[in-house]
Enzyme design. Structure first.
Site, PDB file in Angstrom:
ATOM      1  N   CYS A   8      -0.134  -5.759   2.535  1.00 39.74           N
ATOM      2  CA  CYS A   8      -0.323  -4.979   3.056  1.00 39.74           C
ATOM      3  C   CYS A   8       0.133  -3.899   1.859  1.00 39.74           C
ATOM      4  CB  CYS A   8       1.288  -5.565   4.196  1.00 39.74           C
ATOM      5  SG  CYS A   8       2.150  -5.337   3.103  1.00 39.74           S
ATOM      6  N   ASN A  11       4.756  -3.918   0.341  1.00 41.05           N
ATOM      7  CA  ASN A  11       4.952  -5.387   0.405  1.00 41.05           C
ATOM      8  C   ASN A  11       6.027  -6.248   0.870  1.00 41.05           C
ATOM      9  OD1 ASN A  11       5.120  -8.253  -2.228  1.00 41.05           O
ATOM     10  ND2 ASN A  11       4.967  -8.770  -0.343  1.00 41.05           N
ATOM     11  N   CYS A  13       7.586  -5.495   4.944  1.00 40.71           N
ATOM     12  CA  CYS A  13       6.724  -5.808   6.187  1.00 40.71           C
ATOM     13  C   CYS A  13       6.055  -6.917   5.919  1.00 40.71           C
ATOM     14  CB  CYS A  13       6.575  -4.404   7.024  1.00 40.71           C
ATOM     15  SG  CYS A  13       8.318  -3.606   6.599  1.00 40.71           S
ATOM     16  N   ARG A  14       5.094  -6.190   6.474  1.00 40.63           N
ATOM     17  CA  ARG A  14       3.908  -7.173   7.046  1.00 40.63           C
ATOM     18  C   ARG A  14       3.772  -8.740   5.969  1.00 40.63           C
ATOM     19  NH1 ARG A  14      -0.833  -2.980   7.664  1.00 40.63           N
ATOM     20  NH2 ARG A  14       0.154  -1.961   5.910  1.00 40.63           N
ATOM     21  N   SER A  15       3.647  -7.711   5.063  1.00 43.53           N
ATOM     22  CA  SER A  15       2.857  -8.808   3.882  1.00 43.53           C
ATOM     23  C   SER A  15       3.998 -10.174   3.395  1.00 43.53           C
ATOM     24  CB  SER A  15       2.172  -8.866   2.979  1.00 43.53           C
ATOM     25  OG  SER A  15       2.817  -8.000   1.394  1.00 43.53           O
ATOM     26  N   ASP A 125       1.669  -1.936  11.721  1.00 43.31           N
ATOM     27  CA  ASP A 125       2.181  -1.810  10.401  1.00 43.31           C
ATOM     28  C   ASP A 125       3.720  -0.979  11.340  1.00 43.31           C
ATOM     29  OD1 ASP A 125       5.103  -1.044   8.665  1.00 43.31           O
ATOM     30  OD2 ASP A 125       2.992  -0.006   7.131  1.00 43.31           O
TER      31      ASP A 125
END
Length: 157
Positions: A8, A11, A13-15, A125
């Site tokens: 993401c 690095n 939140c999402r990944s 996001d």
């Protein structure tokens, strides 16, 4: 061993969410010797930091522990080390492709290519939103990771 990298922007939140979810799925399936996982960001703002507190809280509420994860930036060695590099959104995907060597033999694609709902292309996001955004992200990523795991599970496993 097949190695998967989730990417993401920062690095945090999402990944790392995808990393934690997929790592747990791999462990529950007993496939730690067949599939490896990591995560990173295309930006360098958060290098060395743990995931966002809201990400950690949402993860804990669903039974995932992300506390050991630390942000890092996508690097040239990742193209040597990973078979699948899966982006959270089209901006991340473009950044990955821009940095990839011409002869990269693996797959670079969106994580939600593994989601059965064709109407959703990107993991949104949640950083600037509220708690509901984090919950939506978890649902999308869990569903996509389930499909990804099916594809990567060895026939004799």
């Amino acid at each position: 061993m097949t190695k998967v990298l989730f990417v993401c922007l920062g690095n945090i939140c999402r990944s790392p969410t995808a990393h934690g979810i997929f790592e747990k799925m791999i462990a529950e399936a007993g496939l730690q010797n067949h599939i490896g996982v990591d995560s990173c960001g295309t930006g360098a703002w958060h290098i060395g930091n743990p995931p966002d507190d809201r990400t950690i809280a949402a993860a804990a509420g669903r039974g995932y522990d992300l506390s050991a994860l630390r942000a890092r930036k996508l690097c040239a060695a990742d193209f040597d080390d990973f078979d699948y590099i899966l982006a959270m959104d089209t901006r991340n995907l473009a950044d990955i492709i821009k940095n990839a060597p011409d002869n990269y033999p693996g797959r670079i694609q969106l994580l939600l290519d593994y989601l059965e709902d064709d109407n959703i292309l990107e993991v949104p996001d949640p950083y600037y939103g509220n708690g509901e955004g984090f919950e939506r992200v978890f649902g999308l990523i869990e569903s996509a990771c389930e499909s990804l795991l099916k594809e990567l599970t060895p026939v004799n496993a």
